[in-house]
Design an enzyme around this catalytic site. Structure first.
Site, mmCIF file in Angstrom:
data_model
loop_
_atom_site.group_PDB
_atom_site.id
_atom_site.type_symbol
_atom_site.label_atom_id
_atom_site.label_comp_id
_atom_site.label_asym_id
_atom_site.label_seq_id
_atom_site.Cartn_x
_atom_site.Cartn_y
_atom_site.Cartn_z
ATOM 1 N N SER A 1 -34.119 21.381 -17.369
ATOM 2 C CA SER A 1 -35.268 20.814 -16.651
ATOM 3 C C SER A 1 -36.556 21.188 -17.371
ATOM 4 O O SER A 1 -36.920 22.365 -17.463
ATOM 5 C CB SER A 1 -35.308 21.337 -15.216
ATOM 6 O OG SER A 1 -36.592 21.097 -14.686
ATOM 7 N N HIS B 1 -33.712 16.742 -17.964
ATOM 8 C CA HIS B 1 -34.059 16.496 -16.560
ATOM 9 C C HIS B 1 -35.578 16.544 -16.431
ATOM 10 O O HIS B 1 -36.219 17.523 -16.829
ATOM 11 C CB HIS B 1 -33.393 17.571 -15.695
ATOM 12 C CG HIS B 1 -33.589 17.404 -14.238
ATOM 13 N ND1 HIS B 1 -32.821 16.548 -13.470
ATOM 14 C CD2 HIS B 1 -34.465 17.998 -13.383
ATOM 15 C CE1 HIS B 1 -33.213 16.623 -12.204
ATOM 16 N NE2 HIS B 1 -34.214 17.495 -12.127
ATOM 17 N N ASP C 1 -38.722 16.352 -13.944
ATOM 18 C CA ASP C 1 -39.148 16.493 -12.553
ATOM 19 C C ASP C 1 -40.540 15.913 -12.341
ATOM 20 O O ASP C 1 -41.523 16.492 -12.800
ATOM 21 C CB ASP C 1 -39.157 17.977 -12.171
ATOM 22 C CG ASP C 1 -37.751 18.532 -12.034
ATOM 23 O OD1 ASP C 1 -36.962 17.949 -11.272
ATOM 24 O OD2 ASP C 1 -37.451 19.541 -12.697
ATOM 25 N N MET D 1 -43.456 15.158 -9.814
ATOM 26 C CA MET D 1 -43.940 15.605 -8.499
ATOM 27 C C MET D 1 -45.343 15.080 -8.259
ATOM 28 O O MET D 1 -46.181 15.123 -9.165
ATOM 29 C CB MET D 1 -43.988 17.133 -8.455
ATOM 30 C CG MET D 1 -42.664 17.787 -8.765
ATOM 31 S SD MET D 1 -42.857 19.575 -8.729
ATOM 32 C CE MET D 1 -41.214 20.086 -9.209
ATOM 33 N N HIS E 1 -36.117 12.746 -12.108
ATOM 34 C CA HIS E 1 -35.997 13.170 -10.710
ATOM 35 C C HIS E 1 -37.338 12.924 -10.026
ATOM 36 O O HIS E 1 -38.288 13.684 -10.215
ATOM 37 C CB HIS E 1 -35.614 14.663 -10.686
ATOM 38 C CG HIS E 1 -35.482 15.249 -9.328
ATOM 39 N ND1 HIS E 1 -35.350 16.608 -9.114
ATOM 40 C CD2 HIS E 1 -35.448 14.682 -8.089
ATOM 41 C CE1 HIS E 1 -35.248 16.840 -7.819
ATOM 42 N NE2 HIS E 1 -35.318 15.693 -7.174
ATOM 43 N N MET F 1 -39.754 13.147 -7.267
ATOM 44 C CA MET F 1 -40.097 13.835 -6.007
ATOM 45 C C MET F 1 -41.453 13.281 -5.593
ATOM 46 O O MET F 1 -42.482 13.963 -5.674
ATOM 47 C CB MET F 1 -40.137 15.350 -6.241
ATOM 48 C CG MET F 1 -38.752 15.955 -6.367
ATOM 49 S SD MET F 1 -38.791 17.620 -7.057
ATOM 50 C CE MET F 1 -38.783 17.220 -8.791
ATOM 51 N N MET G 1 -29.822 19.300 -3.925
ATOM 52 C CA MET G 1 -30.847 20.302 -4.215
ATOM 53 C C MET G 1 -30.373 21.664 -3.725
ATOM 54 O O MET G 1 -29.970 21.822 -2.574
ATOM 55 C CB MET G 1 -32.173 19.937 -3.525
ATOM 56 C CG MET G 1 -32.832 18.675 -4.042
ATOM 57 S SD MET G 1 -33.135 18.688 -5.819
ATOM 58 C CE MET G 1 -34.271 20.075 -5.985
ATOM 59 N N ASP H 1 -29.147 20.965 -8.541
ATOM 60 C CA ASP H 1 -30.484 21.166 -9.107
ATOM 61 C C ASP H 1 -31.233 22.273 -8.368
ATOM 62 O O ASP H 1 -31.441 22.193 -7.160
ATOM 63 C CB ASP H 1 -31.266 19.841 -9.009
ATOM 64 C CG ASP H 1 -32.635 19.936 -9.662
ATOM 65 O OD1 ASP H 1 -32.904 20.926 -10.364
ATOM 66 O OD2 ASP H 1 -33.435 18.994 -9.464
HETATM 67 C C1 DX5 Z 1 -37.209 21.679 -8.283
HETATM 68 C C2 DX5 Z 1 -36.791 20.842 -9.465
HETATM 69 C C3 DX5 Z 1 -35.770 21.495 -10.350
HETATM 70 C C4 DX5 Z 1 -36.246 22.757 -11.005
HETATM 71 C C5 DX5 Z 1 -35.143 23.439 -11.748
HETATM 72 O O1 DX5 Z 1 -38.053 20.953 -7.480
HETATM 73 O O2 DX5 Z 1 -36.237 19.626 -9.023
HETATM 74 O O3 DX5 Z 1 -35.309 20.570 -11.314
HETATM 75 O O4 DX5 Z 1 -37.308 22.532 -11.877
HETATM 76 O O5 DX5 Z 1 -35.660 24.600 -12.312
HETATM 77 P P1 DX5 Z 1 -34.991 26.017 -12.069
HETATM 78 O O6 DX5 Z 1 -33.681 25.983 -12.777
HETATM 79 O O7 DX5 Z 1 -35.969 26.953 -12.685
HETATM 80 O O8 DX5 Z 1 -34.823 26.219 -10.590
HETATM 81 ZN ZN ZN Z 2 -35.157 18.382 -10.470
#
Ligand code: DX5
Ligand code: ZN
Length: 223
Positions: A7, A32, A34, A36, A65, A67, A136, A174
């Site tokens: 990630s 991956h 993320d 947000m 991903h 969010m 999650m 995740d």
């Molecule tokens: C959380 C994210 C994850 C996160 C994973 O909201 O969706 O992908 O970044 O990172 P670690 O492995 O540090 O929890």
């Molecule tokens: Zn994620």
């Protein structure tokens, strides 16, 4: 097969190109990403501009991903930016089917993610339609949180359900995944491991990935 998905959230953002190359050299399968928005989750990360820039640096599969609220509005821009798999949150929409439809129409694999408080029953109807289901293991929003083992029951239930339906579903876990807890994930039925901190915050990502693959070896659902 077991897919390992570093990630990018845990990377050194001043050197994304170098960080991505480090993961690719270490044997990652996916990257991956993320996204947000500060609305669906409290944190803001990066969007499609960053994704289209890093698209030029690597051939890794981009596992995006989302969010974000209203993912339907942004699906096109993420696909245009280079997403290979688009995952949206069950909790972010009223009509998940409409999002599936939009993504599938663009012939892109689609995943649905569930936060810890959402029961697995919510997503069972999408087994068969989803290419991937993301369980999650932490509250979405931040990297570096602790793994919640109680969420593994959902992985187990989902894998059982997929087997019953004769489907080869990708189940991604995740949040807080490490070499130490990877075996719990694969035993429960996960075959895609997302790890940010465990892979980017080490000088030896190759050995962490090797330990994760070792954990997945005995797994009955992984070839
Ligand atoms: C959380 C994210 C994850 C996160 C994973 O909201 O969706 O992908 O970044 O990172 P670690 O492995 O540090 O929890
Ligand atoms: Zn994620």
């Amino acid at each position: 097969m077991l897919y390992i998905a570093p990630s990018l959230l845990a990377a050194d953002f001043s050197d994304l190109k170098g960080e991505i190359a480090r993961m690719e050299d270490a044997g990652a399968n996916y990257l991956h990403l993320d996204v947000m928005d500060g609305h669906f989750v409290p944190n803001i990360s990066f969007g499609s501009c960053v994704i289209s820039s890093i698209r030029r640096c690597t051939n890794l599969i981009f596992d995006v991903h989302l969010m974000i609220s209203e993912p339907l509005r942004y699906v096109d821009s993420f696909i245009k930016a280079g997403a290979d798999i688009v995952n949206f949150h069950y909790e972010s929409v009223n009509n998940p089917l409409a999002v599936f439809k939009a993504i599938k129409e663009r012939e892109i694999p689609c995943g649905i993610a569930v936060s810890p408080k959402t029961s697995v029953e919510a997503v069972l109807p999408f087994v068969g339609l989803a290419d991937q289901i993301v369980i999650m293991m932490v509250e979405p929003g931040y990297g570096g949180q602790s793994f919640m083992p109680e969420c593994l029951d959902k992985v187990r239930a989902l894998r059982r359900h997929a087997i019953k339906m004769g489907l080869d579903l990708n189940i991604e876990v995740d949040g807080g995944v490490t070499a130490e807890n990877a075996a719990y994930c694969t035993e429960a039925g996960a075959n895609v491991l997302v790890a940010g901190t465990a892979l980017f915050k080490t000088k030896r990502p190759r050995s962490v990935m090797a330990a994760m693959r070792e954990a997945g070896k005995e797994h009955p659902f992984i070839g």
